[in-house]
Design an enzyme around this catalytic site. Sequence first.
Site, PDB file in Angstrom:
ATOM      1  N   HIS A 169      -4.546  -9.014  -2.508  1.00 41.04           N
ATOM      2  CA  HIS A 169      -5.719  -8.827  -1.854  1.00 41.04           C
ATOM      3  C   HIS A 169      -6.158  -9.589  -1.111  1.00 41.04           C
ATOM      4  O   HIS A 169      -7.118  -9.503  -0.445  1.00 41.04           O
ATOM      5  CB  HIS A 169      -6.882  -8.506  -3.158  1.00 41.04           C
ATOM      6  CG  HIS A 169      -6.708  -6.636  -3.212  1.00 41.04           C
ATOM      7  ND1 HIS A 169      -5.004  -6.847  -4.338  1.00 41.04           N
ATOM      8  CD2 HIS A 169      -7.438  -5.510  -3.064  1.00 41.04           C
ATOM      9  CE1 HIS A 169      -5.459  -5.008  -4.832  1.00 41.04           C
ATOM     10  NE2 HIS A 169      -6.371  -4.557  -4.161  1.00 41.04           N
ATOM     11  N   GLU A 200      -2.279   5.903   3.249  1.00 43.63           N
ATOM     12  CA  GLU A 200      -2.320   4.917   4.320  1.00 43.63           C
ATOM     13  C   GLU A 200      -1.891   5.836   5.410  1.00 43.63           C
ATOM     14  O   GLU A 200      -1.849   5.110   6.443  1.00 43.63           O
ATOM     15  CB  GLU A 200      -1.927   3.344   4.116  1.00 43.63           C
ATOM     16  CG  GLU A 200      -3.281   2.566   3.381  1.00 43.63           C
ATOM     17  CD  GLU A 200      -3.520   2.962   2.195  1.00 43.63           C
ATOM     18  OE1 GLU A 200      -2.987   3.807   1.350  1.00 43.63           O
ATOM     19  OE2 GLU A 200      -4.883   2.918   1.377  1.00 43.63           O
TER      20      GLU A 200
HETATM   21  C1  TPP Z   1      -1.880   1.717  -1.184  1.00 43.39           C
HETATM   22  C2  TPP Z   1      -3.611   1.162  -2.000  1.00 43.39           C
HETATM   23  N1  TPP Z   1      -4.656   1.341  -0.722  1.00 43.39           N
HETATM   24  C3  TPP Z   1      -6.181   1.781  -1.694  1.00 43.39           C
HETATM   25  C4  TPP Z   1      -6.351   1.068  -2.295  1.00 43.39           C
HETATM   26  C5  TPP Z   1      -7.540   0.217  -3.069  1.00 43.39           C
HETATM   27  N2  TPP Z   1      -8.057   0.963  -4.555  1.00 43.39           N
HETATM   28  C6  TPP Z   1      -8.203   0.343  -5.176  1.00 43.39           C
HETATM   29  S1  TPP Z   1      -8.563   0.793  -6.236  1.00 43.39           S
HETATM   30  C7  TPP Z   1      -8.672   2.761  -5.575  1.00 43.39           C
HETATM   31  C8  TPP Z   1      -9.109   3.655  -5.769  1.00 43.39           C
HETATM   32  C9  TPP Z   1      -8.173   4.004  -7.008  1.00 43.39           C
HETATM   33  O1  TPP Z   1      -8.312   5.473  -7.583  1.00 43.39           O
HETATM   34  P1  TPP Z   1      -6.720   6.195  -9.071  1.00 43.39           P
HETATM   35  O2  TPP Z   1      -6.229   5.926  -8.569  1.00 43.39           O
HETATM   36  O3  TPP Z   1      -7.878   7.183  -9.775  1.00 43.39           O
HETATM   37  O4  TPP Z   1      -7.588   4.870 -10.363  1.00 43.39           O
HETATM   38  P2  TPP Z   1      -8.812   4.476 -10.701  1.00 43.39           P
HETATM   39  O5  TPP Z   1      -9.242   3.314  -9.586  1.00 43.39           O
HETATM   40  O6  TPP Z   1      -9.926   5.584 -10.881  1.00 43.39           O
HETATM   41  O7  TPP Z   1      -8.049   4.465 -12.058  1.00 43.39           O
HETATM   42  C10 TPP Z   1      -8.136   2.334  -4.232  1.00 43.39           C
HETATM   43  C11 TPP Z   1      -8.333   2.925  -3.075  1.00 43.39           C
HETATM   44  C12 TPP Z   1      -5.232   0.496  -2.947  1.00 43.39           C
HETATM   45  N3  TPP Z   1      -5.504  -0.575  -4.183  1.00 43.39           N
HETATM   46  N4  TPP Z   1      -3.351   0.583  -2.520  1.00 43.39           N
END
Ligand code: TPP
Lengths: 325, 325, 326, 326
Positions: free
Chosen positions: C130, C61
């Site tokens: 959220h 971000e």
């Molecule tokens: C700071 C932040 N940015 C964006 C999000 C939205 N978001 C939730 S899960 C996700 C993907 C996360 O990917 P990863 O770390 O690979 O975990 P996975 O869901 O694959 O287990 C995003 C972008 C968030 N929750 N927090």
Amino acid sequence: MDSGELLARYEQMAVIRRTEKAAHDLFLQGLVKGTTHLAAGHEAIAVGASAALRDDDYVFATYRGHHHALARGATPEECLAELMSRATGLCGAKGGSMHLTKASTGMLGSYAIVGAHLPMAVGAAWSARLRGSGQIAVAFFGDGATNIGAFHEALNLAAVWKLPVLFVCENNLYMEYTPIADVTAVDRPAADRAPAYGIPGEVVDGNDVVAVQEAVAALARRARAGDGPAVLEAATYRHFGHSRTDPATYRPAEEVERWLKHDPLDLARGRLTELGVPEETVTAADERARDVVERAVEAAKGAPPPDPREALTDVWADGSAAWRT
Amino acid sequence: MDSGELLARYEQMAVIRRTEKAAHDLFLQGLVKGTTHLAAGHEAIAVGASAALRDDDYVFATYRGHHHALARGATPEECLAELMSRATGLCGAKGGSMHLTKASTGMLGSYAIVGAHLPMAVGAAWSARLRGSGQIAVAFFGDGATNIGAFHEALNLAAVWKLPVLFVCENNLYMEYTPIADVTAVDRPAADRAPAYGIPGEVVDGNDVVAVQEAVAALARRARAGDGPAVLEAATYRHFGHSRTDPATYRPAEEVERWLKHDPLDLARGRLTELGVPEETVTAADERARDVVERAVEAAKGAPPPDPREALTDVWADGSAAWRT
Amino acid sequence: MADVITYREAVAEGLAREMRRDASVVCLGEDIGEAGGVFKTTAGLLKEFGPERVWDTPISEQAIVGAAMGAAMTGMRPVAEIMFSDFLACCWDYLANEIPKVRYMTGGQVTVPLVVRTANGGGLGFGAQHSQATENWALTVPGLKIAAPATPADVIGMMAAAIRSDDPVVFFEHKGLLASKGAPAPPEHVVELGRAAVVREGADVTLVALASMVPVALKAAALLAEEGVGAEVVDLRCLVPLDMSTVLASLGRTSRLVTVEENPYQGGWGATVVSVVADEGFGLLDAPVRRVAGECVPLPFADALEEEVIPTVDKVVAAVRSLAAY
Amino acid sequence: MADVITYREAVAEGLAREMRRDASVVCLGEDIGEAGGVFKTTAGLLKEFGPERVWDTPISEQAIVGAAMGAAMTGMRPVAEIMFSDFLACCWDYLANEIPKVRYMTGGQVTVPLVVRTANGGGLGFGAQHSQATENWALTVPGLKIAAPATPADVIGMMAAAIRSDDPVVFFEHKGLLASKGAPAPPEHVVELGRAAVVREGADVTLVALASMVPVALKAAALLAEEGVGAEVVDLRCLVPLDMSTVLASLGRTSRLVTVEENPYQGGWGATVVSVVADEGFGLLDAPVRRVAGECVPLPFADALEEEVIPTVDKVVAAVRSLAAY
Ligand SMILES: Cc1ncc(C[n+]2csc(CCOP(=O)(O)OP(=O)(O)O)c2C)c(N)n1
Ligand SMILES: Cc1ncc(C[n+]2csc(CCOP(=O)(O)OP(=O)(O)O)c2C)c(N)n1
Ligand SMILES: [Mg+2]
Ligand SMILES: [Mg+2]
């Protein structure tokens, strides 16, 4: 680098050194309010890097940014006037020492939140690429900034998008008063992290203006050619304390002595001698630098304070500050 | 690992798999509100790691954390009741799927801001060291989390203070819908960055519960011995989409197929066969898992909703929510 | 032109209109490209404008908003998406200390024409991290314009104004409104920032609302009408510039004020509106000013709990009734 | 015991008292150890308590506050220093989304007994990024207690209460007050959080102030007394818990209210105070409520400009006079 060029670099460094000394003295005289972070000792980085850039490239600096403003075309008078809260200051006395900016020459600001400007430089490089302008962006920052999150995010994004941006770390061994080695997991806070972003990480003697200029020129060429960002870690040392009147007693005497012997101006002077430049020529450059800064101090002293009404301008692009009807 | 232990792991993974399937079905039936991020496919990481930890070690997880709650002692009923907004839920229906927490067993929470829990785990490890308790802390996170600033700050601080904390990355190749490779400057988003903090960075097959347990056990021993933090990157794959009803059509069919063939439960079952465990024994474990989850679904369905007055409790340690007199 | 469009479609349409008009408009954010955004509010943009205009980012971000700032300072008009407004906290330095201050602290040397778009607000059971309505965070920071449209047409018109603005704008898209429908916007529709709309007239009380609280206030007004109470509803549309003229003019007609906001009472935007009224509008008031605001707790997950925390039609009606009794 | 101590010394003394009393109190922050903090507010702590109680950190605000949170959840009472309150923006996620919510969102399973200390406020010519009064940022977030002492004795007493609190507390130390002197605190001095103090009595108008605005309000009150106007000054001390009882009780005596705050008018804490008054205290008011607040601009560097932006004694006096005329 031929002797003429080197002499020009030398003179620019001398101007910076004297401007910083003047800022220090004016601070002690109570003519500079707030705080200052002087860059005496770091001159070769600003001057060497700037010389390697195009005029339309972008530079982003920190609260320790006088040298970058000066190297990118701000005059000592504009800078000192800003520090002394004069209407003629670079930022109209609204910014102060920590925010010297000269947008008209691509010096896009000095930022006082550690690391914050790294993503901005990435964005300027992205913009350059989108506009196809061939410009690059350079962010200068301290060793301490390598431990903040924005550093990580900026380097990764720059690498993924292969942007023309250089990250130049001025490693002066200390954060404020704490040795960087005490709080950093690797020896070279910036260069040792470059592999984590799959980009080159080079180390250079930050007190050798020739070495800095060459290193930046090579990385700038690479960036402009579309080969992406790079990290350059420039080893240096500050002559004054961290800020204001900090006497920097936390630094071992032996260390201080060793570094003062490795002064960027002395190094350049040595090289000039080697190149056969007569001492008088160098002395003349010194004198010109002295004159410029002395005149700047006088002019700044004589300049008027800002109009108090200026406090309520410049929030919005139309010049106003109105937040409601 | 002997066959008895492996069977126990297998059964635990089967319980998780079925709980996730139940959560999915309940979501489709409209009985689970908000969102869910299912961990089907990631079971071996939670189960293998938990088995390698002491009961009093700390675990921090993400919004995709059902498997960690279950592996650390939460019951399927508590978890499903939480998802179904029941008073009997793990967090009294105040947290929901993204915040499963079982503090009494050291599962200190699931956090929904990517990367935010990494510094918390560092703090828990610092606390353990200050108290001389011999505990360690483990943070589980996704591949996508390796690009956020908190990751960088957490790893550096943990390394500088040499804290007993493990950073376990569940690399399932995707952020939400974007391949991690498209937005990350190195191949191994977590392991390739460990050198930037001077700490070990290992890679393990995250679908092989035995390999995960061994890797975590070794790094935990090291951490407990005072040798500091480590990164473990566990390769895995999610069986469902990112969240809710995401059909995950952005994933190539061939890739999905390949990974489904490399299922953690199948792998464990294969190993059990190799160790001479009769098929009936494994089937019996499966049936126990099925029964547990079926009963959990029924119990959760039958549980009451939270008392609306609960909305205004639990802000402060005294149980109240008063912000003014 | 379709008869109605959704608020969600209006976001993508608003972006597309400006991207067509001005090549310097570029979008960046997580999963906004091929995926069209997790809320589908950037659907179709990658296809129409290609990868040089629509950029998928890492989960970074600070880099997203920081890079948008650097690009805005150098000739582009970036539109950065922060997926949920809660995550503004992850790049708060840029919103609080950098973007709104750089023009001022350089004595006007630079402009930062960018938009930070974000999905805001609760009511969907997304839990504490959220679901927040965070427009009041932005209100604490001089130097940001704050837009929070309530209808699809306003989304398009205010998006046009925000992107064309030479000042930084934080653009709050309400998650609870994404599926709502409304009249489409005519071509070239621009809604100037800082102009509130009187969306229902009434003589007895002024309800001032924003974003998802506008339909709540309108429903309350409809119920109150049955009781013979005429509620005028003002949709603020923006917090900065804050259109106090429209609020005070309405108060001049009604003499009673209730603000309806999703922010928690402590530090919510209604407080600022009320404090202006308690000063400049004091002489107009016939009764206490009441704020219907969020409870001062984090957002709970369960629907039954979330309803206790976020303002509802019933709470607004009750507040107005209590004033009528005054 | 010394006759007077400075506010600066009181911070270190307040910390030391609690560290002596409770071994689970540990400090962390940038340059707080050997250097004693850039404001010397942790001077002597490393020497007395050693490196296992006083930890120098990297420049990693998220790690500092995030680690404090993890430690607080597991048996410690960490006190984290964020050098300037502007930098809270660099770890805002922890202040806004994590620390204040984790207890609630786990249904009360965990407590987070930590203190985040920070140097707050302007008036020293530190410019736009080192001068803000950011207590209003914290006010937007339910779940944080907010302390902002105005005197050395209060620093000590409120620090004791903050560190002993099982709830997270953001502790704002005002840079402009660091050199100010006051009576030392008696041993075992504890000032309960959420108790405002009437620091000057008066019958004509109530001035509600916080931190560095308390001496400003007191000076204004002294000038007004010369004009025959009796100003009662309430030092709020905390924003959460917010002691509205004391404010409303004072208003009951004076019927006029002026808030004096360093926050910008938009989104400043005074707005929340005024909105409670405009509702619950409406019947007590004989005149409009006025807020003397910061101008809605970033903080400029030059003294002459900064004075235009931050409330001054003159501005407070003028505001009160304008009300008296009402
Ligand atoms: C700071 C932040 N940015 C964006 C999000 C939205 N978001 C939730 S899960 C996700 C993907 C996360 O990917 P990863 O770390 O690979 O975990 P996975 O869901 O694959 O287990 C995003 C972008 C968030 N929750 N927090
Ligand atoms: C985010 C943030 N944290 C802390 C500070 C306070 N601070 C100002 S300068 C400084 C040290 C920076 O060290 P370094 O990056 O090495 O730069 P140098 O001053 O040595 O040039 C610190 C901690 C700050 N300005 N911003
Ligand atoms: Mg340094
Ligand atoms: Mg992933």
